[in-house]
Structure formats: structure tokens, C-alpha cells
Scaffold this active site. Structure first.
Site, mmCIF file in Angstrom:
data_model
loop_
_atom_site.group_PDB
_atom_site.id
_atom_site.type_symbol
_atom_site.label_atom_id
_atom_site.label_comp_id
_atom_site.label_asym_id
_atom_site.label_seq_id
_atom_site.Cartn_x
_atom_site.Cartn_y
_atom_site.Cartn_z
ATOM 1 N N SER A 73 0.553 -2.584 -2.591
ATOM 2 C CA SER A 73 -0.388 -3.670 -2.364
ATOM 3 C C SER A 73 0.118 -4.967 -3.008
ATOM 4 O O SER A 73 1.212 -5.422 -2.718
ATOM 5 C CB SER A 73 -1.771 -3.266 -2.872
ATOM 6 O OG SER A 73 -2.769 -4.113 -2.370
ATOM 7 N N ASP A 187 -3.205 0.010 2.898
ATOM 8 C CA ASP A 187 -2.867 -0.258 1.499
ATOM 9 C C ASP A 187 -2.170 0.934 0.818
ATOM 10 O O ASP A 187 -2.643 2.067 0.880
ATOM 11 C CB ASP A 187 -4.155 -0.592 0.745
ATOM 12 C CG ASP A 187 -3.888 -1.271 -0.581
ATOM 13 O OD1 ASP A 187 -3.363 -0.597 -1.484
ATOM 14 O OD2 ASP A 187 -4.214 -2.464 -0.709
#
Length: 385
Positions: A73, A187
Site C-alpha cells: 500500500s 491493497d
């Protein structure tokens, strides 16, 4: 003589099995003719990821050489830019962002699989990086994403770096997943919030993990809403003033609206405009000083966000048990909320301060180890005779 393996939590933790010379050897290299080679694992956590910039700045200032990076991320963003040698440009851009600029960059979408498209943010990152592939980077770099269809982690170690970053930052329910070669990627923090495994094979003297899900000592609750939350609460109150109460409630009660507002820490009215959360200072004035602390009221998306935080913390603990770093730096969740990207200056400073304290603790132990080795070498002939 066996070197110490006592944990260093400032947040730092020492494990010496991977280092032939232990922490003493690492400190000697950092002060000698060659620099200590560091492999970094940069965790997920939204805007708290700005702390990664401060950590890297501290490492560079102390003379450490970064030779490998893995990130999930926001860790993938900062790690990729650092690997490309453009971290200073990213830091300058981040520090220039205001709340108004952030709202424009978030690029909201009602029809997409996430509340935000994130393409404007990616355009800004592309401008900083330029057309570069992971293979062209001077050091090994891995961006971690999650395949939503197979439920497995995906490591990006080749191909366009902006594509890898786009896949890794797709926060569930907030940023739309990214489709690549028949895969639906989201993510990296879903399964791997602290990607230690990709750096296990890096030829480094020291491994450092930076977690963005730490806790303040003694804290069991999140910090009070900051300026962003109060600003959005005022916006919500204005919305209810402009429209009929029921119409405003219907508008703000949509899942997309709830997702964005809760990520910023704002509240959604449950019955009428008078129920909207007041700033913390006003609540304290209304509540008497002798009132016991109230249990926070969590909406459905507050519960979801807190659940994600708890799950990621648990996953990170399992990762650290399997791949213990030489140094662990933990950034508290209370540093800022996930989408408070306008707070770069203070979050970078927080990461820098945490890194300095952790490095001080690590190097102090390294010096103690060196001194113990010197004493052992001096005393050994007398013992042998």
C-alpha cells in the site's frame, strides 16, 4: 561469546541470527570504511505511510545504505519512489498538499467498485517517477498486492512500477481494485500489511520493518477527531441545513458517503441534524468534569475500519514471528487517520523521530556488544594459560 539478543522496543526489536557479526558488526560497518546495508519492509496504513519518508531520511542521515525494499500500500509508494531515487521530490509534493487539494486528488466515483478512483494521485506519482520499470531500479524492490479472486498475495518484482503501486494501494471499499492479466488486485495490506518475506533473500547486514499499526503506550482508544473530522462535520451540518432533514440523511447514509466520511473521522447523522457529533472541546464543555468517559459510538463503517486495523495488526504479528527483523519501528495508529494526506509535515517528522530513537537503541546495544567482544579477546589468553 554469544552476542545479546534482547529485544529493543522503542519501537525496535533485535534478532541477531541473520547477521554473522550480530549488532556489533553492523555498528562497526556503519562507522567504518563500509556502510551498513539495510533491507526495508514498509507497511500499509494510508496517510501514516508518510512516516516511511521520515524513517528513510533518518537512515540516510545516519549513513546507512538501503539495498532492498518491499512495501504494501503506502509502503509500496514510498518504497518505489525511494528505489527510484526520487524520495525528496515526493516529500516536497506531499508537504505542499492541502485539504482542498486532497479532495480534488481523491477523485470520487459513485459507480466504481471503490469510492475513489485514485487516478489523479497516480498521475502525480507518475510525474515524480517518470517512465521506469522495476527491473531498471538500482536496488531490489517488491510491491505487494492481493488477488481478490484467488485470495493470495501477489509480488510485483518486474514491469512498470506505477502499475505495481496502483495495484498495491487499492484500499478495500475505498479505492477501486485494479485489473491486470485476468487478476483483480487490491491493497497488499489485506494479507501482508508488513511484507518481510520479499526481503528475506536480500544481501543486507540489517533488516528493518516499519509498521503503521502501532499503539501508544497505555492507549486503548483512538485519538479524538482532529481538524479534518471537525471540518467535515461542519460540511455535514451545512448539508443538512440546505436540504430537508430526511433527504440529507438519505444522501449521507449511502455506503459511499459513509466510507469517505468515516475514513476522515467525521460522523453521519442518525436521526436529525442535532445528532451530528460536536467537536471534542464542545463536548467537554457540555459534559461535566466529573462525567466518566463514554464508550465511543461506532457506526457501521467505523466498526469495519477498526476490524481491518485489528486484523492487520494480528497478521503483522504473525509475519514478525515468521520473519523477525533486526529492528522494528512502530508508528502509532493515533498519528493520523488513513486519508489525512494533508498532514505530511507532522507525520514525516514523527517517523523521523521514531527512527532516530530506534537507531539510538540499536547502536547502543551494538556498542555494548563490541565492548564485550574486546573484553573477551583481552581476557582469553589469561584463561587459556
Amino acid at each position: 561469546m554469544k552476542l545479546p539478543t534482547r529485544p529493543l522496543r522503542v519501537s525496535s526489536a533485535a534478532q541477531n541470527e541473520r547477521m554473522p557479526g550480530g549488532p556489533g558488526a553492523a555498528a562497526a560497518r556503519s562507522r567504518g570504511s563500509s556502510r551498513t546495508r539495510v533491507a526495508l519492509a514498509l507497511g500499509s496504513g494510508g496517510a501514516r505511510g508518510y512516516a516511511h519518508i521520515g524513517v528513510i531520511e533518518a537512515l540516510r542521515e545516519r549513513g546507512y545504505e538501503i539495498v532492498g525494499i518491499a512495501g504494501s500500500s503506502m509502503g509500496a509508494v514510498v518504497g518505489g519512489v525511494q528505489a527510484a531515487g526520487r524520495l525528496d521530490e515526493l516529500a516536497d509534493w506531499a508537504k505542499s498538499l492541502t485539504q482542498r487539494t486532497i479532495l480534488r486528488l481523491l477523485d470520487p466515483s459513485i459507480s466504481a467498485a471503490g469510492v475513489l478512483r485514485a487516478e489523479k494521485i497516480l498521475d502525480a506519482v507518475r510525474d515524480i517517477l517518470g517512465p521506469v520499470t522495476i527491473e531498471q531500479l538500482p536496488i531490489p524492490y517488491t510491491a505487494v498486492a492481493t488477488d481478490l479472486l484467488t485470495g493470495k498475495s501477489v509480488w510485483f518484482q518486474r514491469g512498470p512500477i506505477d502499475t505495481a503501486i496502483r495495484a498495491s494501494i487499492a484500499i478495500p471499499g475505498v479505492i477501486a481494485p485494479h485489473e491486470i492479466d485476468g487478476r483483480l488486485l487490491a491493497d497488499g495490506g489485506i494479507l501482508d500489511p508488513l511484507p518481510m518475506a520479499p526481503i528475506a533473500a536480500v544481501n543486507a547486514d540489517l533488516t528493518i520493518a516499519v509498521s503503521l499499526n502501532g499503539s501508544e503506550p497505555g492507549d486503548t482508544r483512538d485519538a479524538e477527531p482532529g481538524t479534518t473530522a471537525e471540518w467535515l462535520n461542519r460540511m455535514v451540518r451545512s448539508t443538512t441545513a440546505l436540504f430537508d432533514v430526511n433527504a440529507a440523511k438519505a444522501l449521507l447514509d449511502r455506503p459511499t458517503a459513509r466510507a469517505v466520511l468515516s475514513r476522515f473521522g467525521a460522523t453521519i447523522p442518525e436521526s436529525d441534524s442535532s445528532d451530528i457529533e460536536q467537536p471534542a472541546a464542545e463536548r467537554r464543555d457540555l459534559d461535566g468534569p466529573d462525567e466518566p468517559p463514554e464508550i465511543p459510538k461506532l457506526g457501521s463503517f467505523d466498526v469495519m475500519n477498526r476490524t481491518i486495523d485489528i486484523a492487520q495488526s494480528a497478521l503483522a504479528r504473525h509475519t514478525l514471528a515468521a520473519y523477525p527483523p533486526d529492528l522494528l519501528i512502530e508508528v502509532p495508529r493515533t498519528t493520523c487517520r488513513s486519508l489525512e494526506f494533508h498532514r505530511a509535515v507532522e507525520v514525516i517528522a514523527a517517523g523521523r523521530a521514531l527512527a532516530m530513537r530506534a537507531l539510538d537503541a540499536y547502536e547502543d546495544e551494538a556498542n555494548e556488544a563490541n565492548e564485550a567482544i574486546d573484553v573477551d579477546k583481552t581476557a582469553r589468553p589469561a584463561i587459556d594459560s
